[in-house]
Every structure is written in C-alpha cells, then in structure tokens.
Design an enzyme around this catalytic site. Structure first.
Site, PDB file in Angstrom:
ATOM      1  N   CYS A  30       0.826  -1.213   0.000  1.00 25.79           N
ATOM      2  CA  CYS A  30       0.000   0.000   0.000  1.00 25.79           C
ATOM      3  C   CYS A  30       0.863   1.267   0.000  1.00 25.79           C
ATOM      4  CB  CYS A  30      -0.905  -0.037   1.231  1.00 25.79           C
ATOM      5  SG  CYS A  30      -1.774   1.483   1.592  1.00 25.79           S
ATOM      6  N   CYS A  49       0.096   3.786   2.812  1.00 19.83           N
ATOM      7  CA  CYS A  49       0.565   3.239   4.100  1.00 19.83           C
ATOM      8  C   CYS A  49       2.038   3.568   4.299  1.00 19.83           C
ATOM      9  CB  CYS A  49       0.371   1.719   4.146  1.00 19.83           C
ATOM     10  SG  CYS A  49      -1.351   1.203   4.047  1.00 19.83           S
TER      11      CYS A  49
END
Length: 179
Positions: free
Chosen positions: A101, A104
C-alpha cells in the site's frame, strides 16, 4: 550506540560531587580505567565516541522523559492483540496497513514520529492486514491505511487514509488526558 544512550541516561542522574560512584565502561579492566563524573552539571554529556576517560561537557540533544517508555511502533497481530491493545491501560493508536500500500508507506514515518513524541503517554501499534485479516475484519477495516484509537479496550475513533501529522496529533490529544 546503546552504550552511549545508557551513558547519557546515567549522566543525567549522576551522583553529586565527591561521590565514589563510578561508571564502568565496557572493555575496561581494573579500577584505573573507570570513568568518574564529578557533578550532575558536568555529567550532562554527549560523547562521540564513548571511550574510557574521554568526556565532553555538552548537553545531549535528546532526553528520555519517562523510564522504560516505548518510543517505537510495535507490531500487533491476532496472537497478541488482546494483551497488547485491549488490555492496555494507556490509549493505543493502531495503524492498519499492508506492505503493498503506497499511502501506508507515506503515513508510516508520521506514526513513527508520533510514537516518539508521545512516548509514555500512548502506545503505537501496526497491524498488517494481510497477516492478520481477522483483526481487520473485526473492526470493519475496508480501506488502508486506517488508524484507530483505543482507550480502555474500546475503539474510540478512526481515521481513514494518509492524513497529516496534525490530524493525528489532535486526535491523540483528546485521549491522553482521559486515560
């Protein structure tokens, strides 16, 4: 590095002038190579590199505010979730993330900074949603990164997406006084 950190912590609480307390330096032998610091003020030291007999009289840049404070982000998973998050007496910030991600990875340094800024006041954890899908589904995590705040074992707030540090700081400040 660990020895230098230990030395700095010791130096802040060094014995008063004239005391016979000594700091034993690793690798030193005999009483002649022990390092003796004369006073608290002279003992607030920054050492580069630490060696027996060498002491600088400059104050360190970083001072630990609380003993045994966790200033890093811990990894929570299905096995340790109850003990780490639900049973914690202080507020807990939990980031749900995955290695693939992009957002993230953007918010990870912010969470690391918050863990250091609020060391001893909150605990910061990360849950990899790929490795712990049951924890993520229990709390309805559908998008990552998602940050949850737990206080007293209960989910209090959530923030979805890579948000600025100020947003998370405001969120944390609501709970650090109520723990």
């Amino acid at each position: 590095m660990a020895l230098e950190t230990c030395f700095r912590a010791w130096a802040l609480h060094a014995p008063a002038a004239g005391s016979k307390d000594r700091l034993l330096v690793a690798g030193s032998s005999g009483s002649g190579s022990n390092l003796v610091l004369p006073s608290k003020r002279a003992a607030a030291v920054a050492v580069a590199p630490l060696s027996a007999g060498r002491v600088a009289t400059r104050r360190p840049r970083h001072v630990c505010q609380s003993k045994n404070a966790v200033d890093e982000v811990l990894v929570a998973d299905e096995k340790n979730w109850d003990g780490m998050v639900m049973a914690c007496e202080t507020p807990v910030l939990v980031e749900f993330w995955a290695p693939w991600c992009g957002p993230c990875r953007m918010i990870a340094p912010v969470i690391d900074e918050l863990a250091k800024d609020y060391a001893g006041k909150i605990m910061c954890c990360k849950v990899n949603t790929d490795e712990s899908p049951n924890v993520a589904s229990t709390y309805g995590i559908r998008s990552i990164p998602t940050v949850l705040i737990f206080n007293g074992g209960e989910k209090k707030e959530s923030v979805i997406g890579a948000v600025p540090k100020s947003t998370l700081t405001t969120l944390i400040d609501k709970y650090i006084g109520s723990s």
